[in-house]
Write a protein that holds these residues in place. Structure first.
Motif, PDB file in Angstrom:
ATOM      1  N   ILE A 139      47.197  73.083  80.221  1.00 17.80           N
ATOM      2  CA  ILE A 139      46.481  74.290  79.811  1.00 17.80           C
ATOM      3  C   ILE A 139      45.087  73.944  79.292  1.00 17.80           C
ATOM      4  N   GLY A 140      44.094  74.673  79.807  1.00 17.26           N
ATOM      5  CA  GLY A 140      42.729  74.534  79.315  1.00 17.26           C
ATOM      6  C   GLY A 140      42.275  75.842  78.690  1.00 17.26           C
ATOM      7  N   LEU A 141      41.593  75.755  77.545  1.00 23.44           N
ATOM      8  CA  LEU A 141      41.100  76.950  76.861  1.00 23.44           C
ATOM      9  C   LEU A 141      39.584  76.904  76.785  1.00 23.44           C
ATOM     10  N   GLY A 142      38.950  78.066  76.972  1.00 16.88           N
ATOM     11  CA  GLY A 142      37.493  78.104  76.884  1.00 16.88           C
ATOM     12  C   GLY A 142      36.992  79.529  76.773  1.00 16.88           C
ATOM     13  N   PRO A 143      35.703  79.684  76.433  1.00 20.51           N
ATOM     14  CA  PRO A 143      35.109  81.010  76.287  1.00 20.51           C
ATOM     15  C   PRO A 143      34.765  81.657  77.630  1.00 20.51           C
ATOM     16  N   LEU A 167      38.245  74.047  74.580  1.00 20.70           N
ATOM     17  CA  LEU A 167      36.794  73.824  74.616  1.00 20.70           C
ATOM     18  C   LEU A 167      36.035  75.005  74.021  1.00 20.70           C
ATOM     19  N   LEU A 168      36.438  75.452  72.840  1.00 19.50           N
ATOM     20  CA  LEU A 168      35.723  76.557  72.207  1.00 19.50           C
ATOM     21  C   LEU A 168      34.583  76.054  71.330  1.00 19.50           C
ATOM     22  N   ASP A 169      34.710  74.852  70.826  1.00 23.79           N
ATOM     23  CA  ASP A 169      33.686  74.254  69.974  1.00 23.79           C
ATOM     24  C   ASP A 169      32.530  73.731  70.840  1.00 23.79           C
ATOM     25  N   PRO A 170      31.286  74.216  70.577  1.00 22.54           N
ATOM     26  CA  PRO A 170      30.143  73.791  71.398  1.00 22.54           C
ATOM     27  C   PRO A 170      29.946  72.275  71.423  1.00 22.54           C
ATOM     28  N   ARG A 171      30.285  71.609  70.341  1.00 18.27           N
ATOM     29  CA  ARG A 171      30.115  70.145  70.330  1.00 18.27           C
ATOM     30  C   ARG A 171      31.062  69.489  71.329  1.00 18.27           C
ATOM     31  N   LEU A 172      32.267  70.045  71.410  1.00 14.98           N
ATOM     32  CA  LEU A 172      33.216  69.503  72.387  1.00 14.98           C
ATOM     33  C   LEU A 172      32.771  69.833  73.811  1.00 14.98           C
ATOM     34  N   GLN A 173      32.170  71.015  73.975  1.00 12.64           N
ATOM     35  CA  GLN A 173      31.656  71.388  75.301  1.00 12.64           C
ATOM     36  C   GLN A 173      30.623  70.365  75.767  1.00 12.64           C
ATOM     37  N   ASP A 174      29.707  69.992  74.852  1.00 16.55           N
ATOM     38  CA  ASP A 174      28.686  68.996  75.203  1.00 16.55           C
ATOM     39  C   ASP A 174      29.322  67.719  75.746  1.00 16.55           C
ATOM     40  N   ILE A 175      30.322  67.233  75.017  1.00 15.27           N
ATOM     41  CA  ILE A 175      30.955  65.970  75.403  1.00 15.27           C
ATOM     42  C   ILE A 175      31.676  66.123  76.739  1.00 15.27           C
ATOM     43  N   ALA A 176      32.427  67.218  76.856  1.00 12.76           N
ATOM     44  CA  ALA A 176      33.225  67.425  78.069  1.00 12.76           C
ATOM     45  C   ALA A 176      32.329  67.589  79.296  1.00 12.76           C
ATOM     46  N   LEU A 177      31.254  68.377  79.146  1.00 14.60           N
ATOM     47  CA  LEU A 177      30.398  68.644  80.309  1.00 14.60           C
ATOM     48  C   LEU A 177      29.644  67.394  80.741  1.00 14.60           C
ATOM     49  N   ALA A 178      29.266  66.569  79.768  1.00 15.86           N
ATOM     50  CA  ALA A 178      28.556  65.334  80.115  1.00 15.86           C
ATOM     51  C   ALA A 178      29.452  64.414  80.935  1.00 15.86           C
TER      52      ALA A 178
END
Length: 423
Positions: A139-143, A167-178
DNA sequence: TCTGGGGTCCTAGGACCC
DNA sequence: TCTGGGGTCCTAGGACCC
């Protein structure tokens, strides 16, 4: 309010279905093949570890499979759709809004569920699906849907995540997207990945932060820009809720053995029309056009032939016999003797709701007799197995063109067990 | 010997209309 | 010979998804 999407994806779904009934194969390399035992369409992680790729032709890796004792199955779609229904039914208990995205994936709207502790809630969903159905999920969660997809991708790969990533936390988004290569993004295929790379955009974070929206839209259309905005956490793709009817219905098969004769092609195509019309009636629609095509094998060094043509109909119909008649006209016209045919198919299009179908002045719409005959046929075939009742054009035996399915599992879930779909 | 099947969405361009 | 511009609808083909 911030939206929250969850993407639930079954792990190695077809393989997991087969393993359910073969517990001895758990944690073993297992694969499921496409129709005709052509290529791999599902692999357990143990099989992936052996280097067998998605879509890999079976004959190319047969040696490796035999050497490592890989268990290989032909596809058994009635089993998979049955299990899929059970998974979706379980998921529907956890959200007011569920989009069944494919046989093994669903989006859930979890907006407003924050107070429950989202990650905990997702773990509960995961545990319940596994308890009720035996199918493991990630399961993946996101905005946004796109970020939920990214989260799901990581949930599947990372051991630490234990199947759930938020992936609701923007800091985690940065890491994941990179860490996400552009070609791994949902909606970015080979062609567009190449275009992005030519702009020096290599990962999802670079894409998200790229300044020139105009250029993105120009080379990657509206959809490309929407994906970019979804990565910035602006929802652009909503849940598709309504149980929407198909706008076109295909049925095509590669033949078990090549076919030369018109008669054999006619039988095959009549069968494909039958199956397509059955789906058409199931969604209570009629079609106004049927397209037929046939082809030789592009992989074989023989004279090649490919032909396709659409036949429009004067009135909408879902009567198998009527559509077969039109399809046969096209087929006879396109057929050329002397070729080694390997595949044929039909496509029903210009589909509308049966109730909206306009009466035509030139052709009779389906009458009551036709309706009740088709209904009867569908009922018998649902009860006693598809193909029990057919129209004569489909032939009865000697099917050279029938599929090879030598490795099929038994019929574990039998009879008329369709679950009510009330998501 | 042996390479799947079933979908959706978007765009460009042509036909046609006023 | 000259020969607008805007709108709509349809289709073919490309790209992508699982």
């Amino acid at each position: 309010m911030q939206k929250i999407f969850a993407l639930v994806d079954c792990n190695a779904f077809f393989c997991s279905c087969e393993q359910l009934f073969r517990p001895d194969l758990r944690h073993k390399p297992v694969g499921v093949l496409s129709n005709n035992d052509g290529c791999f369409v599902s692999r357990t992680k143990e099989l992936k570890a052996l280097g067998v790729k998605m879509g890999e032709p079976y004959f190319k890796v047969k040696d490796i499979c035999e050497k490592h004792g890989v268990h290989v199955f032909s596809s058994n779609f009635s089993l998979y759709t049955n299990m899929s229904d059970r998974v979706m039914l379980t998921l529907s208990e956890f959200t007011p809004e569920l989009e069944v995205y494919s046989v093994d994936e669903a989006f859930l709207n979890l907006t407003g569920f924050e107070t429950w502790g989202l990650e905990e809630y997702a773990r509960k969903i995961k545990a319940t699906v596994e308890k009720n159905t035996g199918i493991p999920v990630s399961i993946g969660l996101g905005p946004t849907k796109t970020l939920a997809k990214v989260a799901n991708h990581i949930a599947k790969k990372s051991d630490k995540a234990k199947g759930v990533v938020c992936l609701l936390d923007p800091r985690l988004q940065d890491i994941a997207l990179a860490k996400t290569e552009v070609e791994d993004l949902w909606g970015v295929g080979r062609a567009n990945a190449r275009k992005l790379r030519s702009l020096n955009i290599r990962n999802a974070k670079e894409f998200r932060d790229y300044k020139n929206d105009k250029l993105i839209k120009k080379i990657f259309t509206k959809v490309g820009l929407q994906i970019k905005e979804e990565l910035q956490a602006y929802p652009r793709f909503e849940l598709k809720l309504e149980n929407s009817n198909k706008k076109q219905i295909n049925c095509s098969r590669t033949f078990g053995t090549p076919v030369f004769e018109l008669q054999a092609l006619r039988e095959a195509v009549a069968n494909y029309v039958s199956s397509a019309c059955e789906k058409l009636r199931k969604q209570k629609s009629v079609c106004f056009a049927v397209e037929v095509y046939m082809r030789t094998s592009p992989f074989k060094n023989v004279p090649q032939y490919y032909a396709i043509e659409e036949q429009k109909m004067l009135s909408g119909t879902s009567d198998t016999r009527k559509v077969i008649k039109y399809a046969m006209e096209v087929l006879d016209k396109l057929y050329r003797a002397g070729y080694e045919y390997k595949k044929a198919g039909v496509r029903l299009s210009h589909i509308i709701d049966r109730n909206q179908a306009q009466m035509s002045l030139f052709d009779l719409p389906d009458d009551v007799k036709s309706d009740s005959l088709m209904k009867c046929m569908d009922r018998v075939n649902a009860r006693d197995g598809s193909g029990t009742l057919k129209v004569a054009a489909c032939g009865v035996n000697n099917k050279a063109w029938a599929m090879n399915r030598n490795l099929k599992s038994p019929r574990y879930v039998t009879g008329w067990t369709e679950l009510r779909k009330v998501y």
